[in-house]
Design an enzyme around this catalytic site. Structure first.
Site, PDB file in Angstrom:
ATOM      1  CG  ASP A  47    -140.438  65.016  63.564  1.00  0.00           C
ATOM      2  OD1 ASP A  47    -141.635  64.519  62.849  1.00  0.00           O
ATOM      3  OD2 ASP A  47    -139.525  64.957  63.259  1.00  0.00           O
ATOM      4  CE  LYS A  69    -141.347  56.478  68.278  1.00  0.00           C
ATOM      5  NZ  LYS A  69    -139.950  56.337  68.432  1.00  0.00           N
ATOM      6  CG  MET A 184    -132.227  59.858  70.190  1.00  0.00           C
ATOM      7  SD  MET A 184    -132.727  59.190  68.594  1.00  0.00           S
ATOM      8  CE  MET A 184    -131.097  59.679  67.666  1.00  0.00           C
TER       9      MET A 184
END
Ligand code: SAH
Length: 280
Positions: A47, A69, A184
């Site tokens: 990741d 991402k 987050m």
């Protein structure tokens, strides 16, 4: 010289997936099981939060597949990633699935493991040092301290839809959680702070924002609940960042051991200069 790994660590067999935590960034925080997996894997599926320092420990010839991402490109969905793991295992490869921190802490490790179960792919889970505990320790903040809190509450600031999760009972958290650790949280920090203040927490309550914990460019901002969102912007804090809210943040004055290595003078009793927190 790096010592040999202990004997009797498990073998990563062909067709298996090891769902592995890589810790918050510093390769020194890897477990021996993770290092053992890196030394055997045919392919590492990793990741965005897994740092180069960790990936560099992979066996020579090990393939590295990025599953996070990437700016501009659509990111793989969770079913895509699970499907890919099943596919690689089905090819008879030794698969190391490497995730930042701990795979079961806001890491979707459970979802991936259940997909492996459904596909009858054998797997092992290797926990990692999670950012909300080990990352805060690198900032000199213990998540519990006998004088301040006997409980800690861990939250995500980011639900499945991207907004602050709808299922958080802010009143209950404000009343019952002496220390709150938020993953987050950067994007919605203003919203989170406002909700906690509206639910009864003091605007002057200490807050630490720890960015890139345990990495060379770790940055810590000590602030308050009322000022944290503005201070994060002013300090140009970048993700990933972990937020600690509560009296334990003050302990940093005594426990910022990384700061001390760089010359900061620590105080033995960071509480000496102020009133003790009210009890009960
Ligand atoms: N499984 C991970 C968490 C994944 S969610 C773990 O156990 O740590 C991603 C969030 O983790 C980030 O938004 C941030 O809040 C936190 N995080 C991960 N690595 C971090 C780091 N090195 N420094 C600060 N926060 C980090």
């Amino acid at each position: 010289m790096t010592p040999d790994l202990p004997k009797n660590l498990p073998t990563l067999e062909p067709g298996w997936v090891w769902l592995t935590g890589a810790g918050p960034g510093d390769p020194g925080l890897l477990t021996l099981h993770a290092l053992n997996g890196l030394s055997q894997a045919d392919v590492v599926v990793y990741d965005a939060l897994v740092g180069a320092g960790v990936l560099d420990l992979a066996r020579r010839g090990c393939r590295r597949e990025y599953a996070g991402k990437r700016g501009g490109r659509p990111s793989p969905t969770q079913p895509d990633i699970s499907h890919r793991l099943i596919q690689l295992a089905g090819e008879g490869l030794r698969v190391l699935r490497l995730k930042g921190g701990d795979p079961f802490v806001f890491g979707r490790g459970g979802e991936e493991a259940l997909a492996l179960v459904a596909a009858r792919v054998p797997f092992r889970v290797i926990p990692g040092v999670t950012a909300g505990i080990g990352g805060l320790a690198y900032a000199g903040i213990p998540i519990t301290h006998r004088e301040t809190n006997s409980a800690v509450t861990i939250l995500t600031g980011h639900g499945a839809t991207g907004a602050v999760p709808a299922d958080i009972d802010w009143r209950a958290i404000a009343a019952g959680a002496p220390v709150i650790v938020v993953y987050m949280a950067l994007k919605h920090l203003d919203d989170i702070a406002a909700r906690l203040i509206a639910a009864g927490r003091g605007a002057g309550e200490p807050v630490a924002i720890v960015s890139k914990a345990s990495l060379a460019d770790q940055k810590v901002v000590e602030t308050t609940l009322g000022a944290c969102a503005g201070d994060a912007t002013a300090a140009a804090i970048e993700a990933p960042a972990i937020i600690a809210i509560g009296e334990v943040v003050r302990l940093r004055g005594g426990l910022d051991w990384l700061g001390a290595i760089a010359g900061r003078e620590l105080v033995a009793d960071p509480y000496a200069t102020r009133a003790r927190p009210a009890s009960g």
